[in-house]
Write a protein that holds these residues in place. Structure first.
Motif, PDB file in Angstrom:
ATOM      1  N   ASP A  97      24.417  19.752 -79.229  1.00 25.35           N
ATOM      2  CA  ASP A  97      24.993  19.111 -78.043  1.00 25.35           C
ATOM      3  C   ASP A  97      25.979  20.036 -77.346  1.00 25.35           C
ATOM      4  O   ASP A  97      25.973  20.172 -76.125  1.00 25.35           O
ATOM      5  N   ILE A  99      26.215  23.297 -77.628  1.00 21.77           N
ATOM      6  CA  ILE A  99      25.530  24.474 -77.094  1.00 21.77           C
ATOM      7  C   ILE A  99      24.883  24.122 -75.759  1.00 21.77           C
ATOM      8  O   ILE A  99      25.012  24.842 -74.778  1.00 21.77           O
ATOM      9  N   HIS A 100      24.238  22.966 -75.754  1.00 23.35           N
ATOM     10  CA  HIS A 100      23.563  22.570 -74.523  1.00 23.35           C
ATOM     11  C   HIS A 100      24.552  22.358 -73.395  1.00 23.35           C
ATOM     12  O   HIS A 100      24.330  22.770 -72.264  1.00 23.35           O
ATOM     13  N   TYR A 103      25.663  25.671 -71.972  1.00 25.17           N
ATOM     14  CA  TYR A 103      24.668  26.304 -71.116  1.00 25.17           C
ATOM     15  C   TYR A 103      24.506  25.553 -69.807  1.00 25.17           C
ATOM     16  O   TYR A 103      24.318  26.153 -68.761  1.00 25.17           O
TER      17      TYR A 103
ATOM     18  N   SER B  55      20.388  15.535 -74.828  1.00 21.93           N
ATOM     19  CA  SER B  55      20.387  15.880 -73.404  1.00 21.93           C
ATOM     20  C   SER B  55      19.620  17.152 -73.108  1.00 21.93           C
ATOM     21  O   SER B  55      19.139  17.327 -72.001  1.00 21.93           O
ATOM     22  N   GLU B  56      19.509  18.064 -74.091  1.00 25.38           N
ATOM     23  CA  GLU B  56      18.779  19.300 -73.777  1.00 25.38           C
ATOM     24  C   GLU B  56      17.298  19.006 -73.593  1.00 25.38           C
ATOM     25  O   GLU B  56      16.645  19.589 -72.725  1.00 25.38           O
ATOM     26  N   ASP B  59      16.981  17.255 -70.126  1.00 27.65           N
ATOM     27  CA  ASP B  59      17.119  18.129 -68.958  1.00 27.65           C
ATOM     28  C   ASP B  59      15.827  18.861 -68.643  1.00 27.65           C
ATOM     29  O   ASP B  59      15.364  18.854 -67.503  1.00 27.65           O
ATOM     30  N   ILE B 113      18.052  27.002 -76.574  1.00 26.11           N
ATOM     31  CA  ILE B 113      18.634  26.402 -75.376  1.00 26.11           C
ATOM     32  C   ILE B 113      18.743  27.414 -74.255  1.00 26.11           C
ATOM     33  O   ILE B 113      18.488  27.096 -73.083  1.00 26.11           O
ATOM     34  N   ARG B 117      17.087  27.055 -70.583  1.00 23.36           N
ATOM     35  CA  ARG B 117      17.774  27.212 -69.285  1.00 23.36           C
ATOM     36  C   ARG B 117      16.945  28.097 -68.371  1.00 23.36           C
ATOM     37  O   ARG B 117      16.820  27.839 -67.178  1.00 23.36           O
TER      38      ARG B 117
END
Lengths: 131, 542
Positions: A97, A99-100, A103, B55-56, B59, B113, B117
């Motif tokens: 979490d 880390i995300h 970024y 959330s990653e 997204d 991650i 991105r």
């Protein structure tokens, strides 16, 4: 190259500055608010910072907030994409979490404590700051 | 792993594998139905990941979904490069879900991650590219009988809510000689109905004087506010903030418009509309170097958040008790510092009694949403205290400090509740009430520490005489010396007419007309902000 290091923990601030001293002049601060104002100051000077290292867990203003503020300011100071400021989050937090979030707020690299000299070099290389 | 997450992992993995299979089929034989299926898979992955708080995953699937929905509408064609990106995205999604399932931390996570991105950036770039050439290429690939294939390749982008700002409500000014029609309703025809942020706030902040870059802090605060709502008014002006120039102290006080002379050079004022809650907004304003700030909810201060006499009495009582608690705590700290055993003694007992006394009075407060936060803070301190009382251990200095912090939180909240309330004083004049007498009495009562704005509602009157206006002005002059800003407000229903005799009267900047009660405070504050403290020259209305 000018480097800004923002960490509230004395030892880790000094260690990182020792590592990075080979590549540029390091400026050390211990809180987010000061980092932001120094960044803004440097943008108006001849030699702006090229790299900022931010710790996440800091009292008062945390690293995410600092990163967000710096990216907001950057939009004004240097709207061009070319020489974007590189931001490395240097932290002991290792869960997905965080880390995300780092970024998605726009950091360029995520360096996990404890780190080795090799890891620091690799990170800088991946950012294209050294060859 | 609980059942919900187990279900999530099973379902999501299945859907992602389906999505991958779908992509494989598409490689061999393209059919629009494939895009639909793929879209549905990704859409449900997005939804469930959001619910799980991953959330990653959310997204990336969100961006992918956007692109697929464009492909569905025929604005994009899934070929070559785009297919590759889709493959990679689905692959990364699978990895990310795997990671979550096995609870992988650390560098593996970082790699994944940062990769995601990059993909998100690529996908967004593709989404933004104009798709005219694509639409031509598309024709031979899709089936002509598909009904949506004929959709025009014009991209319909949703309006950015931040870009469309509802015009600031004009501060309607009742000129001295207006007696006919009052005002038209503030109808601003917008092309697209944009949900107007619900809350209205008056934000005032004091920046720290030892901030080396005040201008930067100001700028950041403004940007934060812009992100979450609509800023209607700022002081210093938006141009000054955005130019990020350091304002010299003297210039700041009397800026070009001569406005806001009551502000300290380190203060900022905003009128702000937003959907954020008050607490959230307070958190958002924390950008460092902010000494203090307060947020007044304009929708609520005036109507609901009005302290009654009993409330005031209560808080007076509370602060008295609190002073006692603090002095007892001080004694305890001294004891423990001198190495004495600070076992529960008379001081401890005193604190306990005071806390119980306060709690017993809290029940008398109206059950108002406004008090919840404070009551919770107080209750927490009390619970903690009682827990410690039953535990028969010596009280260490650290424990006492912690207790002090807890109580301090509650007290700060209470202080804010009391303080925020009294910034605006509202006086409603009755029909037969004598304007001058009531105003004179009031001007003696007002305390500049507590009150900063005085609103005098003269709606019930339908006529002000010249002599009265003159006296009002002289009373307002004394208020000015006290640094209290006065305003006359009027709802325009009784057609207020000012008997101006031969001389024009300098009332323009002191009048505010409102139509609905909920607009009242906002309009009044806007008026204060746009006009100087007081008309400097008599008869200076053009």
């Amino acid at each position: 190259m000018r480097i800004l290091i923002c960490d509230d923990h004395d030892a880790s601030r000094i260690v990182l500055s020792k590592y990075l001293a080979r590549y540029g002049t390091c400026t050390l601060v211990d809180n987010g608010a000061e980092a932001i104002s120094l960044y803004a100051e440097s943008q108006q000077s001849d030699e702006p910072f090229q790299l900022v290292c931010i710790d996440i867990l800091m009292p008062q203003m945390d690293g995410f907030n600092t990163l967000r503020s710096i990216r907001e300011l950057e939009k004004v100071f240097s709207p061009k994409d070319t020489d974007k400021l590189k931001v490395i989050m240097v932290t002991a937090l290792d869960d997905t979490d965080n880390i995300h979030q780092a970024y998605s707020l726009g950091c360029d690299a995520y360096l996990m404590k404890p780190y080795t000299l090799q890891q620091v070099d690799d990170t800088l290389k991946s950012l294209g700051l050294i060859t | 792993m609980d059942t919900i997450s187990q279900l999530y992992f099973e379902e999501t993995m299945e859907q992602l594998e389906n999505a991958e299979g779908c992509l494989n089929e598409m490689q061999q034989f393209f059919q629009p139905a494939h895009v639909d299926r793929l879209f549905r898979y990704i859409h449900s992955v997005k939804g469930s990941s959001d619910m799980m708080g991953f959330s990653e995953v959310k997204d990336l699937s969100h961006v992918l979904e956007d692109l697929l929905s464009q492909a569905r509408e025929g604005k994009k064609t899934l070929t070559g490069e785009l297919m590759d990106v889709c493959y990679q995205s689905v692959d990364t999604l699978i990895h990310m879900v795997e990671n979550r399932k096995q609870d992988v931390h650390g560098s593996a996570s970082v790699r994944l991650i940062s990769e995601s991105r990059n993909l998100i950036q690529q996908l967004q770039q593709i989404s933004e590219e104009s798709s005219f050439e694509m639409s031509v290429l598309r024709e031979p690939v899709t089936f002509p009988e598909e009904p949506h294939a004929s959709a025009a390749p014009v991209s319909i982008s949703l309006p950015d809510p931040a870009a469309i700002k509802p015009p600031a409500p004009p501060a309607e000014v009742l000129l001295p000689d207006i007696s006919s029609e009052t005002s038209s309703p503030a109808s601003n025809p917008l092309p697209i109905p944009v949900p107007v942020p619900v809350h209205r706030y008056y934000v005032r902040m004091l920046l720290s004087p030892d901030n080396p870059m005040t201008a930067v802090t100001r700028f950041l605060i403004l940007k934060r506010l812009d992100e979450n709502g609509v800023v209607i008014y700022t002081h210093p002006s938006r141009e000054l903030i955005e130019a990020m120039t350091e304002l010299p102290v003297s210039q700041n006080l009397q800026d070009a418009n001569g406005a806001l002379t009551f502000l300290n050079p380190h203060e900022m004022v905003f009128l702000y509309r937003s959907n954020l809650s008050r607490d959230h907004l307070s958190r958002e304003l924390d950008v460092g170097y902010v000494e203090d700030h307060f947020v007044i909810d304009l929708g609520k201060t005036y109507q609901e958040y009005r302290m009654t006499k009993d409330d005031r009495a209560f808080f007076k009582y509370y602060f008295n008790e609190y002073a006692r608690i603090l002095s007892s705590l001080e004694q305890l700290t001294r004891q423990s510092r001198h190495g004495q055993q600070a076992t529960p003694g008379p001081h401890w007992q005193k604190i306990h009694y005071s806390l119980i006394k306060i709690s017993s009075r809290i029940i008398q407060l109206p059950s108002n949403e406004r008090y919840h936060q404070w009551i919770n803070a107080h209750q927490l301190a009390k619970d903690f205290f009682e827990l410690e009382t039953t535990a028969n251990q010596p009280k260490t200095p650290a424990l006492i400090t912690y207790l002090k912090t807890l109580l301090m939180h509650a007290a700060t909240d209470a202080w804010r509740l009391v303080k925020n309330e009294v910034v605006i004083k509202h006086l409603h004049l009755e029909e037969k009430q004598h304007v001058l007498l009531s105003l004179q009495n009031l001007s003696l009562e007002l305390n500049p520490d507590l009150h900063q704005v005085l609103l005098v509602d003269v709606s019930a009157k339908n006529r002000l005489l010249e002599s009265e206006v003159k006296s009002i002005l002289s009373i307002f002059q004394t208020l000015k010396e006290k640094q209290i800003r006065p305003l006359l407000i009027h709802d325009g229903k009784n057609r207020l007419r000012i008997d101006q005799g031969t001389e024009p009267l300098p009332l323009k900047s002191l009048f505010v007309q409102y139509q609905y009660e909920h607009q009242l405070l906002e309009k009044a504050l806007l008026q204060l902000c746009h006009h100087p403290f007081f008309p400097e020259t008599e008869g200076g209305v053009s």
